[in-house]
Each structure stands twice: as structure tokens, then as C-alpha cells.
Design an enzyme around this catalytic site. Structure first.
Site, PDB file in Angstrom:
ATOM      1  N   GLU A   1      -3.781   2.189  -7.292  1.00  0.00           N
ATOM      2  CA  GLU A   1      -4.225   3.321  -6.481  1.00  0.00           C
ATOM      3  C   GLU A   1      -3.268   4.491  -6.678  1.00  0.00           C
ATOM      4  OE1 GLU A   1      -6.633   1.876  -2.881  1.00  0.00           O
ATOM      5  OE2 GLU A   1      -4.539   1.619  -2.339  1.00  0.00           O
TER       6      GLU A   1
ATOM      7  N   HIS B   1       0.843  -1.196   0.000  1.00  0.00           N
ATOM      8  CA  HIS B   1       0.000   0.000   0.000  1.00  0.00           C
ATOM      9  C   HIS B   1       0.882   1.252   0.000  1.00  0.00           C
ATOM     10  CE1 HIS B   1      -2.804   3.103   1.262  1.00  0.00           C
ATOM     11  NE2 HIS B   1      -3.742   2.317   0.746  1.00  0.00           N
TER      12      HIS B   1
END
Ligand code: PGA
Length: 228
Positions: free
Chosen positions: A152, A83
């Protein structure tokens, strides 16, 4: 199959997460794959639950970390790796991220693997974005059968401004050239844009942060995905 995932980040306690999961189970998922990533203190033995992070070892002298032994206690077989907040705030290197990937691949975990470029790279254009994303896939088996990629863009995470339909379409088309595995979009996915995003070519689902914290909103998102 559509995949709808909730990333709580450093939100919610164990009791709040328990209530959330109970509430979530009141709806049928039908064909939608649902994943919820609570903080490490709120892990439960529940097939939707995955870990936001884990160290690539069974156990050991790694202060502050959790490893396979702790995940096994909850029968967790799903982990989020790479992430952007771990890459940029916790300074995880690609080498370390690849080590995590390979350790949990060895354990046959379902791996939600995040990639995404910062704004200065996006400003240089799609070609630079693709180069950047490729580097974030170094050392990763892109065809691992339990791999789910989450694209993302860093500039869209938590900002309230998602990437445009064109940006998502063009980027996912490029990522599709690297892998046949599902590709999720993440970054300011909300109730008012989820349907449009799920309808973009090569978008197999979404990874939702802030908007997923309200279980009623997250349930509505699953309902929308069921209709698509
Ligand atoms: P956001 O976060 O939905 O709050 O933008 C997404 C993520 O970081 O996974």
C-alpha cells in the site's frame, strides 16, 4: 484464490458492523477469500473477521491495547500488522512490528502484513522503493505459510488516486522476488478500478479502506473478483 479485504479503520460501531456482516453473508464468496477488519470494539466471532491491531502479549499492563486473550474470546485468528497509519501516525517501529509479527506467527494467525513507501521515496524511483520495502520486511519470515502481504503506497491511501497499473505491476514484480506468498494491492481501490488492478500480474487481491465502508460496494467488489 483472490483475496478481498476491508479495512474499516476507525469507522463503524458494533451495531453497524453486525448489520454489515449480515448483509455481506447474503452473497456467496465462491473461491474468494474475504476478510473484514473492524475496530476493536466491533469484533465478532465470524470467520471473515480479523483485528486491525493487537499487542504482542497474551494480556498484561498495556493500557489501551488488546492482546491474544481478547482475540481468543472471539475466536479471531487473523490480524493486520504494519499498516502505514500505525507506522506513521502511531509511530510503530520496525522492531515493534516484527515483534508483533513473530508473536502472532507463533499463534499461527493469518497475518495481513502491510508495506508501502511514502511519496518522497517513490519520487526517487523503483530502486529506492524496493530498498524501503525491504527494510519494512526486516525481522519478518517472508515465507510464513499464513502470511499475506499488502503493498500500500502511502501516497495512494485515502487520496482517491491509486498507483498506476505500471507502478503496481513493477512493484509487485519486485516484491514477488522476496516471497511466494499472496500479495495484495491497497490504496484508493474503488469499484471503477478494482477489475483492472486484480488483472495485474502478481496481484492476488486487494485491501480496501474507504470504498469498503459501503457494504453494497464491497459486495460488488467480491462479485467482480469471483468473475476473474
Ligand atoms: P483506502 O485505504 O482504500 O481508503 O485508500 C486503504 C488502506 O489503508 O488499507
Amino acid at each position: 484464490m483472490r483475496i478481498i479485504a476491508a479495512n474499516f479503520k476507525m469507522h463503524k460501531t458494533r451495531s453497524e458492523t453486525k448489520k454489515y456482516l449480515e448483509e455481506l453473508k447474503k452473497i456467496k464468496f465462491n473461491g474468494v477469500k474475504v476478510a473484514v477488519f473492524p475496530p476493536a470494539t466491533a469484533l465478532f466471532e465470524d470467520k471473515v473477521v480479523g483485528a486491525q491491531n493487537a499487542y504482542p502479549a497474551i494480556n498484561g499492563a498495556y493500557t489501551g491495547e488488546i492482546g491474544l486473550e481478547q482475540l481468543n474470546e472471539f475466536n479471531i485468528k487473523r490480524v493486520l500488522i504494519g499498516h502505514s497509519e500505525r507506522r506513521h501516525i502511531l509511530n510503530e517501529s520496525q522492531e515493534f512490528i516484527a515483534k508483533k509479527f513473530n508473536f502472532y506467527k507463533e499463534q499461527n494467525f493469518e497475518i495481513f502484513y502491510c508495506i508501502g513507501e511514502p511519496l518522497e521515496i517513490r519520487k526517487k524511483g523503483l530502486e529506492s522503493v524496493v530498498e524501503y520495502l525491504k527494510a519494512q520486511l526486516e525481522g519478518i519470515d517472508r515465507e510464513y505459510e499464513n502470511l499475506i502481504i499488502a503493498y500500500e503506497p502511502v501516497w495512494a491511501i485515502g487520496t482517491g488516486v491509486s498507483a498506476s497499473v505500471e507502478e503496481i505491476r513493477d512493484t509487485h514484480r519486485e516484491i514477488r522476488k522476496f516471497t511466494k506468498r499472496p500479495i495484495l494491492y491497497g490504496g484508493s481501490v474503488k469499484l471503477n478500478n478494482i477489475e483492472e488492478i486484480l488483472n495485474i500480474e502478481n496481484v492476488d487481491g486487494v485491501l480496501v479502506g474507504s470504498a469498503s465502508l459501503d457494504v453494497e460496494v464491497f459486495k460488488k467488489m467480491i462479485e467482480i473478483a469471483k468473475e476473474i
